[in-house]
Design a protein around this motif. Structure first.
Motif, mmCIF file in Angstrom:
data_model
loop_
_atom_site.group_PDB
_atom_site.id
_atom_site.type_symbol
_atom_site.label_atom_id
_atom_site.label_comp_id
_atom_site.label_asym_id
_atom_site.label_seq_id
_atom_site.Cartn_x
_atom_site.Cartn_y
_atom_site.Cartn_z
ATOM 1 N N GLY A 30 35.713 46.571 31.536
ATOM 2 C CA GLY A 30 34.200 46.553 30.941
ATOM 3 C C GLY A 30 33.824 45.266 31.134
ATOM 4 N N THR A 31 34.261 44.051 31.032
ATOM 5 C CA THR A 31 34.023 43.029 31.808
ATOM 6 C C THR A 31 32.630 42.467 32.904
ATOM 7 O OG1 THR A 31 34.991 41.713 31.777
ATOM 8 C CG2 THR A 31 35.152 41.877 29.769
ATOM 9 N N LEU A 32 32.416 41.285 33.105
ATOM 10 C CA LEU A 32 31.563 40.895 33.742
ATOM 11 C C LEU A 32 32.461 39.699 34.245
ATOM 12 C CD1 LEU A 32 28.022 41.949 33.963
ATOM 13 C CD2 LEU A 32 29.882 43.510 35.383
ATOM 14 N N MET A 33 32.926 39.169 35.134
ATOM 15 C CA MET A 33 32.266 37.535 35.322
ATOM 16 C C MET A 33 31.353 36.714 36.338
ATOM 17 S SD MET A 33 36.293 37.285 37.085
ATOM 18 C CE MET A 33 36.409 38.342 38.849
ATOM 19 N N SER A 34 32.353 35.118 36.868
ATOM 20 C CA SER A 34 31.010 35.392 37.257
ATOM 21 C C SER A 34 32.233 34.442 38.770
ATOM 22 C CB SER A 34 30.569 33.266 36.956
ATOM 23 O OG SER A 34 31.274 32.852 36.837
ATOM 24 N N PRO A 35 31.442 33.543 40.263
ATOM 25 C CA PRO A 35 32.961 32.927 40.531
ATOM 26 C C PRO A 35 33.172 31.811 40.201
ATOM 27 C CG PRO A 35 30.621 33.664 41.992
ATOM 28 C CD PRO A 35 30.199 34.354 40.294
ATOM 29 N N CYS A 36 33.018 30.965 39.123
ATOM 30 C CA CYS A 36 33.432 30.256 38.844
ATOM 31 C C CYS A 36 34.407 30.377 37.274
ATOM 32 C CB CYS A 36 32.648 29.524 37.542
ATOM 33 S SG CYS A 36 33.247 27.784 36.963
ATOM 34 N N ASP A 37 34.602 31.992 37.465
ATOM 35 C CA ASP A 37 35.284 32.584 35.995
ATOM 36 C C ASP A 37 36.522 32.990 36.991
ATOM 37 O OD1 ASP A 37 33.852 32.173 33.799
ATOM 38 O OD2 ASP A 37 32.685 34.444 34.134
ATOM 39 N N LEU A 38 36.288 33.812 37.880
ATOM 40 C CA LEU A 38 36.962 33.820 39.064
ATOM 41 C C LEU A 38 37.777 33.003 39.479
ATOM 42 C CD1 LEU A 38 38.521 36.055 41.147
ATOM 43 C CD2 LEU A 38 36.661 35.731 42.271
ATOM 44 N N PHE A 81 50.988 35.501 24.613
ATOM 45 C CA PHE A 81 50.219 36.818 25.780
ATOM 46 C C PHE A 81 51.673 37.800 25.562
ATOM 47 C CE2 PHE A 81 47.469 34.013 25.517
ATOM 48 C CZ PHE A 81 45.801 34.341 24.903
ATOM 49 N N GLN A 82 51.374 38.879 25.966
ATOM 50 C CA GLN A 82 52.348 39.986 26.387
ATOM 51 C C GLN A 82 51.988 40.823 28.002
ATOM 52 O OE1 GLN A 82 55.521 40.660 24.452
ATOM 53 N NE2 GLN A 82 54.558 39.014 23.427
ATOM 54 N N TRP A 83 52.640 41.319 28.387
ATOM 55 C CA TRP A 83 51.906 41.552 29.929
ATOM 56 C C TRP A 83 51.079 43.022 29.754
ATOM 57 C CZ3 TRP A 83 53.110 38.603 33.995
ATOM 58 C CH2 TRP A 83 53.957 37.992 34.120
ATOM 59 N N ASN A 84 50.735 42.925 28.815
ATOM 60 C CA ASN A 84 49.716 44.727 28.170
ATOM 61 C C ASN A 84 48.762 44.070 27.920
ATOM 62 O OD1 ASN A 84 50.932 43.905 25.796
ATOM 63 N ND2 ASN A 84 51.061 46.199 25.590
ATOM 64 N N GLU A 85 48.323 43.096 28.091
ATOM 65 C CA GLU A 85 47.426 41.628 27.185
ATOM 66 C C GLU A 85 46.663 40.867 28.199
ATOM 67 O OE1 GLU A 85 48.361 41.138 22.418
ATOM 68 O OE2 GLU A 85 49.567 39.583 23.487
ATOM 69 N N LEU A 86 46.700 41.207 29.575
ATOM 70 C CA LEU A 86 46.801 40.563 30.372
ATOM 71 C C LEU A 86 45.072 39.761 30.750
ATOM 72 C CD1 LEU A 86 49.036 41.178 34.066
ATOM 73 C CD2 LEU A 86 49.210 39.376 32.059
ATOM 74 N N GLY A 87 43.980 41.130 30.419
ATOM 75 C CA GLY A 87 42.909 40.819 30.415
ATOM 76 C C GLY A 87 42.545 40.173 29.011
ATOM 77 N N LYS A 88 42.741 40.034 27.856
ATOM 78 C CA LYS A 88 42.711 39.056 27.259
ATOM 79 C C LYS A 88 43.013 37.624 27.494
ATOM 80 C CE LYS A 88 43.207 41.399 22.866
ATOM 81 N NZ LYS A 88 44.351 41.889 21.972
ATOM 82 N N LEU A 89 44.218 37.119 28.376
ATOM 83 C CA LEU A 89 45.030 35.890 28.915
ATOM 84 C C LEU A 89 44.099 35.629 30.140
ATOM 85 C CD1 LEU A 89 46.919 33.646 29.483
ATOM 86 C CD2 LEU A 89 48.064 35.082 30.540
ATOM 87 N N ALA A 90 43.402 36.782 30.932
ATOM 88 C CA ALA A 90 42.090 36.548 32.121
ATOM 89 C C ALA A 90 40.640 35.504 30.894
ATOM 90 C CB ALA A 90 41.427 36.966 32.403
ATOM 91 N N GLN A 91 40.226 36.025 30.134
ATOM 92 C CA GLN A 91 39.542 35.859 29.291
ATOM 93 C C GLN A 91 39.924 34.389 28.718
ATOM 94 O OE1 GLN A 91 36.525 37.428 28.306
ATOM 95 N NE2 GLN A 91 36.986 38.734 30.232
ATOM 96 N N ARG A 108 27.214 35.860 35.982
ATOM 97 C CA ARG A 108 28.324 36.925 35.013
ATOM 98 C C ARG A 108 27.928 38.513 36.276
ATOM 99 N NH1 ARG A 108 28.988 32.748 31.422
ATOM 100 N NH2 ARG A 108 31.477 33.181 31.662
ATOM 101 N N THR A 109 27.815 38.320 37.485
ATOM 102 C CA THR A 109 27.630 39.800 37.869
ATOM 103 C C THR A 109 29.235 41.135 38.641
ATOM 104 O OG1 THR A 109 26.286 39.289 40.069
ATOM 105 C CG2 THR A 109 24.775 39.693 37.860
ATOM 106 N N MET A 110 29.929 39.905 38.583
ATOM 107 C CA MET A 110 31.050 40.666 39.488
ATOM 108 C C MET A 110 32.075 41.314 38.439
ATOM 109 S SD MET A 110 34.104 38.423 42.022
ATOM 110 C CE MET A 110 32.718 36.917 41.829
ATOM 111 N N GLU A 111 32.426 42.289 38.599
ATOM 112 C CA GLU A 111 33.881 43.063 37.698
ATOM 113 C C GLU A 111 34.510 41.767 37.243
ATOM 114 O OE1 GLU A 111 36.754 46.885 38.149
ATOM 115 O OE2 GLU A 111 34.807 46.516 38.957
ATOM 116 N N GLY A 112 35.247 42.436 35.819
ATOM 117 C CA GLY A 112 35.343 41.390 35.934
ATOM 118 C C GLY A 112 37.081 41.807 35.282
ATOM 119 N N HIS A 113 38.506 40.225 34.840
ATOM 120 C CA HIS A 113 39.436 41.049 34.767
ATOM 121 C C HIS A 113 39.453 42.694 33.699
ATOM 122 C CE1 HIS A 113 40.042 37.882 37.501
ATOM 123 N NE2 HIS A 113 40.611 38.250 38.529
ATOM 124 N N ALA A 114 39.103 41.998 32.892
ATOM 125 C CA ALA A 114 39.490 43.165 32.155
ATOM 126 C C ALA A 114 37.855 44.245 31.851
ATOM 127 C CB ALA A 114 38.992 41.796 30.372
#
Length: 170
Positions: A44-52, A83-93, A36-42
């Motif tokens: 201030g978060t980090l993600m992995s290739p698997c998360d992507l 989920f609303q369109w302004n909550e896509l970071g939460k949807l990504a999580q 988990r060292t890649m910039e996440g979709h929300a």
């Protein structure tokens, strides 16, 4: 690539961008898929290739849900129930969590399968259905599919290439 304006262009964009993405995913070393060292979709978060891949799989399976509900004449809860369109970071999580227990190779296969089912669904529609009328707000069905397939594939590939380079892998 230009924004697709018809069925053939949409199918070509999905094929081109998914092919490039799959090649980039193949470049991720097995011991790095959970890093988990890649910039996440929300922010201030980090993600992995698997998360992507989980994110892309989640969106592709969501597109399939939209298309299935539309075909059944049922209302579609865009983007997703709860989920609303302004909550896509939460949807990504949520997508990261939903697929957390799926091994990377199986997750990539699931993404490919979902993409294949989307391509089949597109094949059942003509240009008029895909691009001839609004489907959600001002957006056509074809554009909504493109927003959630070929465009994110290209974005993910760019993120992945940048990450691979930072890892000394590209």
């Amino acid at each position: 690539m230009a924004v697709p304006q018809n069925k053939d262009e949409l199918l070509a964009a999905i094929a081109l961008e998914s092919g490039k993405l799959l090649k980039a995913l193949d470049d991720v070393a097995p011991d790095r898929v959970q890093m988990r060292t890649m910039e996440g979709h929300a922010k201030g978060t980090l993600m992995s290739p698997c998360d992507l891949v989980a994110y892309l799989t989640g969106w592709n399976e969501l597109v399939l849900k939209w298309l299935e509900r539309d075909a059944a004449g049922e209302p579609i809860d865009f983007p997703e129930t709860g989920f609303q369109w302004n909550e896509l970071g939460k949807l990504a999580q949520k997508f990261y969590r939903d697929y957390a227990d799926v091994p990377y190779p199986a997750l990539v296969a699931r993404l490919e399968a979902a993409k294949g089912r989307i391509v089949e669904a597109i094949g059942r529609h003509d240009d008029a259905a895909l691009y001839g009328r609004p489907w959600y707000g001002k957006w056509t069905m074809g554009r909504m599919i493109q927003f959630n397939t070929s465009s994110p594939y290209a974005n993910a590939r760019g993120r992945l290439r940048k990450w691979l380079k930072s890892q000394g892998s590209a």
